[in-house]
Structures are given as C-alpha cells and as structure tokens.
Design an enzyme around this catalytic site. Structure first.
Site, PDB file in Angstrom:
ATOM      1  N   PRO A   2      -7.422 -15.322   1.561  1.00 43.04           N
ATOM      2  CA  PRO A   2      -8.478 -16.239   1.153  1.00 43.04           C
ATOM      3  C   PRO A   2      -8.083 -17.034  -0.087  1.00 43.04           C
ATOM      4  O   PRO A   2      -7.502 -16.494  -1.025  1.00 43.04           O
ATOM      5  CB  PRO A   2      -9.655 -15.295   0.851  1.00 43.04           C
ATOM      6  CG  PRO A   2      -9.392 -14.101   1.685  1.00 43.04           C
ATOM      7  CD  PRO A   2      -7.905 -13.943   1.704  1.00 43.04           C
ATOM      8  N   GLU A   3      -8.374 -18.318  -0.066  1.00 45.63           N
ATOM      9  CA  GLU A   3      -8.055 -19.173  -1.200  1.00 45.63           C
ATOM     10  C   GLU A   3      -9.306 -19.405  -2.029  1.00 45.63           C
ATOM     11  O   GLU A   3     -10.374 -18.868  -1.747  1.00 45.63           O
ATOM     12  CB  GLU A   3      -7.431 -20.473  -0.703  1.00 45.63           C
ATOM     13  CG  GLU A   3      -6.131 -20.238   0.061  1.00 45.63           C
ATOM     14  CD  GLU A   3      -5.390 -21.528   0.379  1.00 45.63           C
ATOM     15  OE1 GLU A   3      -5.659 -22.565  -0.268  1.00 45.63           O
ATOM     16  OE2 GLU A   3      -4.545 -21.513   1.286  1.00 45.63           O
ATOM     17  N   HIS A  93     -12.949   1.415   7.870  1.00 43.76           N
ATOM     18  CA  HIS A  93     -12.312   0.598   6.840  1.00 43.76           C
ATOM     19  C   HIS A  93     -13.299   0.090   5.790  1.00 43.76           C
ATOM     20  O   HIS A  93     -12.979  -0.836   5.044  1.00 43.76           O
ATOM     21  CB  HIS A  93     -11.572  -0.570   7.493  1.00 43.76           C
ATOM     22  CG  HIS A  93     -10.491  -0.133   8.437  1.00 43.76           C
ATOM     23  ND1 HIS A  93      -9.353   0.520   8.015  1.00 43.76           N
ATOM     24  CD2 HIS A  93     -10.393  -0.235   9.794  1.00 43.76           C
ATOM     25  CE1 HIS A  93      -8.588   0.793   9.060  1.00 43.76           C
ATOM     26  NE2 HIS A  93      -9.191   0.349  10.145  1.00 43.76           N
TER      27      HIS A  93
END
Length: 276
Positions: A2-3, A93
């Site tokens: 992710p940016e 998870h």
C-alpha cells in the site's frame, strides 16, 4: 505494498471507531509479524484512549493518552478490518484485535506477516528508527518547489528512483511515481540532476494532484489491499500508466503506447513518445 493514498484511506476509515475512543482490550495473538511485537504490547494498549490518529509516510500513528504512540505498518498484505455490533469470528491471520468502546472492533489481519507494529514515547516518535530519515510529506507545506529543486540538483540517479527515495519525499511509491511522470511528460530514465528547474517545479503540483485524486477515490486496490471497512478502493481504474503495457497512451494528442521497463528491480510504465 500500500502506498500513501491507501494508508491515508485506512487512517480516515479508522478515525470514527478509534480516534477519541478507549481501547477496552487489546489481544495480541502471536509474538511477532515482520519483527517481534514490543514487550507487553497488549497491556500497554488496554484501557488507553487513542487521542489522535495520524499518518507519517506509509505509517499510521496512534497517539495514546499514556504518552506512547502505536506505530502501524501494513506491509504487503496487512488490513485493518472494522466491525460493529455483530463481529465475525476471529480468523487464522487476525493477529492483533482492538476491542474498542461503543462495541466496535478493529482487527489487524496480515496473511504474509510483512506488516509491523511498534510502540514508543510520543514525544520522541519522530526519532524512531523507521521514521527518523523520512523526508517531508508531499501534501505538506514543507514540500514545495524550492525544496525539490534543491534536493534533485546534481543527482545522477534516474528521476523515478529519486522520487522513490523516502529521504527526499515521504510516501511516494512505484505506482504513483509512474503516474506523476507521465502527467509531467518526463522520462523516468532521465537523470534527476539533468532536469531543468522549471521541470522540477512542475512536479510538485502534479504530485499533489495525483495523490489527492487517489485519496479521494479511496486508494487503489491492487492485490491484497482493502479499505478499513473492507470495500475495495478504485483509483486503479484511473491509472494512465501503471499496468497498461502495450496500451495506447491516454495523453492528449499522443500516438504512443505504454511501455514497461525495469528500474532498480521495479516495473516502470511510461510512454516514450510523450515522456522526454
């Protein structure tokens, strides 16, 4: 990974259920992710109020009323999932669970476990090893034309690599740098130091425009990324360069097509016709 726009989207999505709210209980369900969790993390979080949620580069920072700050990095596949009222069952998870006031729950889910969390005193968080060398925020006042001209002056690295350097500007990643350079008409292979001052100055508003559009669109949803509420972002539908190898360039009056090359181990998408 992710940016900046994706991380900012997650931060904004978390604000209604975390900012100003108490962490009734924190469950840490494994000893580590990319690195070991800080000592007694669950106890240090439980009962604390999140006074402020902010972002530094690609990190989410939760300032607590205890004087500590929780640092969160999503990594390759990390997700912050929100539920209220009826909560889904905890999954394999789901590594950290925040039970918030008002019967909200925030789960950090990370299949690949490349994410990370750490805690440090809020007063010194800027000196944290993960944050200390990061440059100015591209949407902040300290990132301006004069600054970027000075930082790129004399650099022999390609301009794309220079813009990916977190010491120069925070949070820019591969996807959005490709988009910025296409809009600017600048070849990603051109040495940063060879750009005219006018060309460098032109990058600043374009960077802000591209990031602003991505944030408003909810971030991109490549691979495992999701918004905090689980919905997909959709800025990828607006990509003009990234992932469009062999397709016509969308720049007005350009007859070229998007090419893919590899720079420093990363895919670069650009149009050789209009990016010089």
């Amino acid at each position: 990974m992710p940016e900046l726009p994706e991380v900012e989207t997650v931060r904004r999505g978390l604000i209604p259920v975390m900012e100003g709210k108490q962490i009734i209980r924190a469950d840490v369900r494994r000893p580590d992710l990319r690195w070991p969790f800080p000592e007694n993390m669950a106890a240090r979080l439980t009962g604390k109020v999140v006074e402020r949620l902010r972002r530094r580069s690609k990190y989410i920072l939760a300032d607590l009323d205890s004087g500590e700050t929780l640092l969160i990095h999503l990594g390759m596949s990390g997700r912050m999932l929100i539920s209220t009222g009826t909560h889904p069952e905890i999954q394999k998870h789901d590594h950290v669970v925040f039970h918030m006031q008002d019967d909200a729950r925030v789960v950090f889910n990370d299949v690949r476990r490349f994410g990370a969390m750490d805690m440090a005193m809020s007063a010194t968080i800027a000196d944290h090893k993960l944050l200390a060398s990061i440059g100015p925020e591209p949407l902040g006042n300290s990132f301006d034309e004069s600054y970027l001209v000075e930082r790129l002056k004399g650099k022999h690295t390609p301009v794309k690599n220079a813009l990916l350097d977190q010491r120069i500007v925070a949070g820019l990643g591969n996807i959005y740098v490709c988009e910025v350079l296409l809009r600017a008409g600048i070849s990603p292979t051109k040495k940063a130091g060879q750009l005219s001052a006018a060309m460098v100055r032109s990058l600043v508003p374009i960077i802000r425009d591209v990031l602003g559009e991505a944030i408003e669109s909810g971030g991109s949803s490549l691979k495992d990324y999701r918004q905090a509420d689980g919905e997909l972002g959709y800025f990828q539908h607006s990509f003009r360069a990234y992932g469009r190898e062999g397709k016509p360039c969308l720049t007005t009056d350009c007859k070229g097509e998007i090419q893919r090359i590899v720079q420093a181990g990363r895919s670069t998408f650009y149009c050789a016709q209009c990016q010089r």
